[in-house]
Scaffold this motif. Structure first.
Motif, PDB file in Angstrom:
ATOM      1  N   ALA A   1       0.821  -1.212   0.000  1.00  0.00           N
ATOM      2  CA  ALA A   1       0.000   0.000   0.000  1.00  0.00           C
ATOM      3  C   ALA A   1       0.857   1.265   0.000  1.00  0.00           C
ATOM      4  O   ALA A   1       0.438   2.315  -0.500  1.00  0.00           O
ATOM      5  CB  ALA A   1      -0.924  -0.006   1.220  1.00  0.00           C
ATOM      6  N   VAL A   2       2.077   1.161   0.545  1.00  0.00           N
ATOM      7  CA  VAL A   2       2.959   2.329   0.646  1.00  0.00           C
ATOM      8  C   VAL A   2       3.850   2.476  -0.589  1.00  0.00           C
ATOM      9  O   VAL A   2       4.077   3.581  -1.083  1.00  0.00           O
ATOM     10  CB  VAL A   2       3.836   2.217   1.917  1.00  0.00           C
ATOM     11  N   PHE A   3       4.350   1.352  -1.083  1.00  0.00           N
ATOM     12  CA  PHE A   3       5.290   1.388  -2.206  1.00  0.00           C
ATOM     13  C   PHE A   3       4.593   1.897  -3.463  1.00  0.00           C
ATOM     14  O   PHE A   3       3.485   1.489  -3.798  1.00  0.00           O
ATOM     15  CB  PHE A   3       5.853  -0.011  -2.457  1.00  0.00           C
ATOM     16  N   GLN A   4       5.261   2.780  -4.173  1.00  0.00           N
ATOM     17  CA  GLN A   4       4.728   3.340  -5.414  1.00  0.00           C
ATOM     18  C   GLN A   4       5.452   2.696  -6.594  1.00  0.00           C
ATOM     19  O   GLN A   4       6.630   2.970  -6.820  1.00  0.00           O
ATOM     20  CB  GLN A   4       4.916   4.855  -5.436  1.00  0.00           C
ATOM     21  N   PRO A   5       4.769   1.822  -7.335  1.00  0.00           N
ATOM     22  CA  PRO A   5       5.433   1.126  -8.452  1.00  0.00           C
ATOM     23  C   PRO A   5       5.928   2.116  -9.504  1.00  0.00           C
ATOM     24  O   PRO A   5       5.431   3.234  -9.630  1.00  0.00           O
ATOM     25  CB  PRO A   5       4.320   0.232  -9.011  1.00  0.00           C
ATOM     26  N   GLY A   6       6.902   1.665 -10.277  1.00  0.00           N
ATOM     27  CA  GLY A   6       7.467   2.519 -11.315  1.00  0.00           C
ATOM     28  C   GLY A   6       8.698   3.252 -10.815  1.00  0.00           C
ATOM     29  O   GLY A   6       9.178   3.035  -9.705  1.00  0.00           O
ATOM     30  N   PHE A   7       9.198   4.150 -11.650  1.00  0.00           N
ATOM     31  CA  PHE A   7      10.486   4.775 -11.371  1.00  0.00           C
ATOM     32  C   PHE A   7      10.407   6.277 -11.137  1.00  0.00           C
ATOM     33  O   PHE A   7      11.410   6.908 -10.837  1.00  0.00           O
ATOM     34  CB  PHE A   7      11.440   4.504 -12.539  1.00  0.00           C
ATOM     35  N   ASP A   8       9.242   6.858 -11.280  1.00  0.00           N
ATOM     36  CA  ASP A   8       9.153   8.314 -11.221  1.00  0.00           C
ATOM     37  C   ASP A   8       9.078   8.861  -9.801  1.00  0.00           C
ATOM     38  O   ASP A   8       9.394  10.023  -9.562  1.00  0.00           O
ATOM     39  CB  ASP A   8       7.929   8.798 -12.011  1.00  0.00           C
ATOM     40  N   SER A   9       8.650   8.036  -8.854  1.00  0.00           N
ATOM     41  CA  SER A   9       8.406   8.566  -7.512  1.00  0.00           C
ATOM     42  C   SER A   9       9.686   8.881  -6.753  1.00  0.00           C
ATOM     43  O   SER A   9       9.695   9.726  -5.864  1.00  0.00           O
ATOM     44  CB  SER A   9       7.587   7.563  -6.699  1.00  0.00           C
TER      45      SER A   9
END
Length: 553
Positions: free
Chosen positions: A530-538
């Motif tokens: 729920a906390v982790f933001q997938p992808g590389f932009d964050s």
């Protein structure tokens, strides 16, 4: 011409692995091509380049037709394997943390006996009608090569050798670090990787598999660790143990001059260094016989230009080499050889100079991009090597990227690359950054979080705290379905991007879970998701996600 002069279509300088493979590749593709190979050596001996990867195996079987020969005469490699040690370098092998394969991989690679391979390849090439002239050197030195190598892309080159002058349309320099063309044309540039290497070969060493209990062998299903390229990882350096034959073992060290400088005058000093590491000492046994001793005090090499419209090219260590780690050297020269083949076909058979010009530009960019990416991962991160916590997810991510993008690019004959540049001209605006762009997000973010983990561990004096007792199978990083499903299929960058994101989440998850364990915080995978933001932009940090996991719900 004098009576001692010869003519050919392609002159290859260097009959070793890169040059011998190029000669065979060209002759199989164009049986009418007149090829001469010259080498200053009168006979072949052991040399570096013993450990290959899957991309080279694909090249050797498809383009060199060497599959039956390799299966009969050279050891099938059990992948890369990494061991991590204590501060005192005193862990027995079976107690060291390990990152490696538990089963044999569906795609083969090899441990090559270079003396046998180079000798056999020379004989096979002669049987095909390639003229191989051993004990024949290019005349001149760094200051006089221009007198003895007269390049003329239109009228033909002339190269003076100890056996006479050779005229040719194309010349490919595969001689290695002493490259006459690179010296004459002042092609060498600063590599940005200050590393060196010492190595020796020994007879009478023990098999890695002899040194642990049955439970240790059982966790890799009694496959054979000794056939792996075994890496013993330390901060600023690493030691390799590679089987050349069932009786000869190559053991060497690569080191970063700024982190772990080293100097050994002879084989005895090098052996004493190896024996200061308990696991390597155990592998060497009581009385191994030293077969040879070599050194490269400055290892990396890159040329300003690798391919030319003036009908010359470089391959092997004449052009591009970074570091033995990852066994990438064979992959780079296989790619260079393939590119040389495309250039010669377009020039001599298709008479398509527009295509030659386009390929020369983009092939040079591609080789520079390959070197740049490898330097970013391996050359600039020697201080991550000695910690299981920092290097395992970094290396795992690099392997996943290789199987996701690089290997399939090779296995599909660079079709995506060729299709992309087919209408490009000299002013197309293509750049190294553009070539690197698809793979850059994963690479840059793996480096970022691995360095964050290093800094965290250093602050707590826990850099080597996970170096004993950990076992991480490589299969999730190398052979999960999302990687295997694409091999030999047309590349789809959107699919590759999704797989890279999946890989990054694996690495990020491991590191946050490890930090939580150190801090005594329960790790809840559902809450992490729920906390982790997938992808590389964050640009999420490990510490930031760990802090969010600590916060009250």
């Amino acid at each position: 011409m004098t009576s001692s002069s010869k003519e050919c279509d392609v002159l290859i300088l260097g009959a070793g692995m890169a040059g011998g493979c190029l000669a065979r590749q060209l002759k199989l593709a164009h049986p009418d091509l007149r090829i001469i190979v010259v080498d200053r050596k009168a006979e072949f001996d052991y040399w570096i380049g013993e450990s290959t990867v899957e991309a080279w195996e694909d090249y050797a079987t498809r383009f060199l037709k060497l599959g039956p020969y390799l299966n009969c005469h050279h050891i099938q490699k059990h992948g890369l394997r990494f061991f991590f040690d204590s501060k005192g370098k005193d862990l027995p092998l079976h107690e060291m943390s390990e990152f490696g394969r538990s089963w044999y991989h569906p795609l083969a690679a090899r441990q090559i006996d270079r003396a046998k391979f180079d000798r056999d390849l020379c004989a096979m090439n002669r049987e095909m009608g390639i003229e191989v002239m051993l004990d024949t050197k290019v005349l001149g030195s760094a200051s006089t090569f221009s007198t003895h190598i007269r390049l003329d892309g239109k009228l033909g080159h002339e190269v003076d050798t100890s056996a006479g002058t050779i005229r040719c349309k194309w010349v490919a320099d595969c001689t290695g670090r002493g490259s006459p063309l690179a010296q004459m044309l002042d092609l060498s540039e600063e590599s940005g990787h200050p590393a060196g290497s010492y190595w020796a070969r020994y007879s009478g060493c023990k098999s890695v598999d002899e040194l642990g209990p049955d439970a240790w062998r059982d966790r890799i299903n009694h496959t054979e660790r000794w056939t792996s390229t075994n890496h013993f990882m330390y901060r600023g350096y690493w030691i390799w143990v590679i089987p050349v034959t069932d009786k000869i073992t190559s053991i060497g060290v690569s080191f970063h001059h700024d982190i772990a400088p080293m100097s050994f005058k002879n084989g005895a000093e090098l052996e004493a260094f190896f024996r200061s590491h308990r696991a390597v000492n155990d592998i060497m046994g009581d009385a191994p016989e030293t077969v040879d001793f070599f050194a490269l005090k400055q290892m990396a090499r890159f040329s300003k230009q690798t391919f030319s419209m003036d009908r010359w090219a470089l391959s092997g260590m004449s052009g591009t080499f970074l570091d033995p780690i990852g066994s990438t050297g064979c992959w780079l020269y296989a790619e260079s050889n393939r590119f040389i083949g495309h250039l010669i076909k377009a020039d001599l058979y298709d008479n398509d100079q527009v295509a030659v010009r386009r390929m020369v530009k983009h092939f040079n960019l591609m080789l520079r991009a390959r070197f740049t990416a490898l330097r970013q991962v391996f050359g600039q991160n020697y201080d991550l090597y000695g910690s299981f916590d920092t290097w395992m997810p970094m290396q795992g991510g690099r392997l996943a990227a290789y199987f996701n993008r690089d290997l399939n690019d090779h296995m599909t004959d660079h079709a995506y690359f060729f299709n992309k540049i087919k209408d490009h001209g000299e002013d197309c605006g293509c750049s190294i950054e553009g070539i690197l762009a698809p793979s850059a997000p994963l690479r840059n973010n793996l480096i970022r979080i691995s360095r964050e983990m290093r800094d965290y561990l250093d602050r707590k004096d826990l850099y080597q705290s996970a170096n004993a007792g950990q076992w991480e199978p490589m299969e999730p990083w190398e052979t999960r379905p999302s990687l295997q499903d694409k091999w030999r299929k047309p590349r789809d960058l959107q699919v590759e991007d999704r797989v890279d994101a999946e890989t990054f989440e694996m690495a990020f998850t491991y590191l946050v879970e490890r930090m939580a364990d150190i801090e005594g915080i329960p790790f809840d995978l559902e809450r992490f998701g729920a906390v982790f933001q997938p992808g590389f932009d964050s640009k999420q940090t490990l510490a930031g996600v760990l802090g969010a996991l600590q916060a009250p719900t």
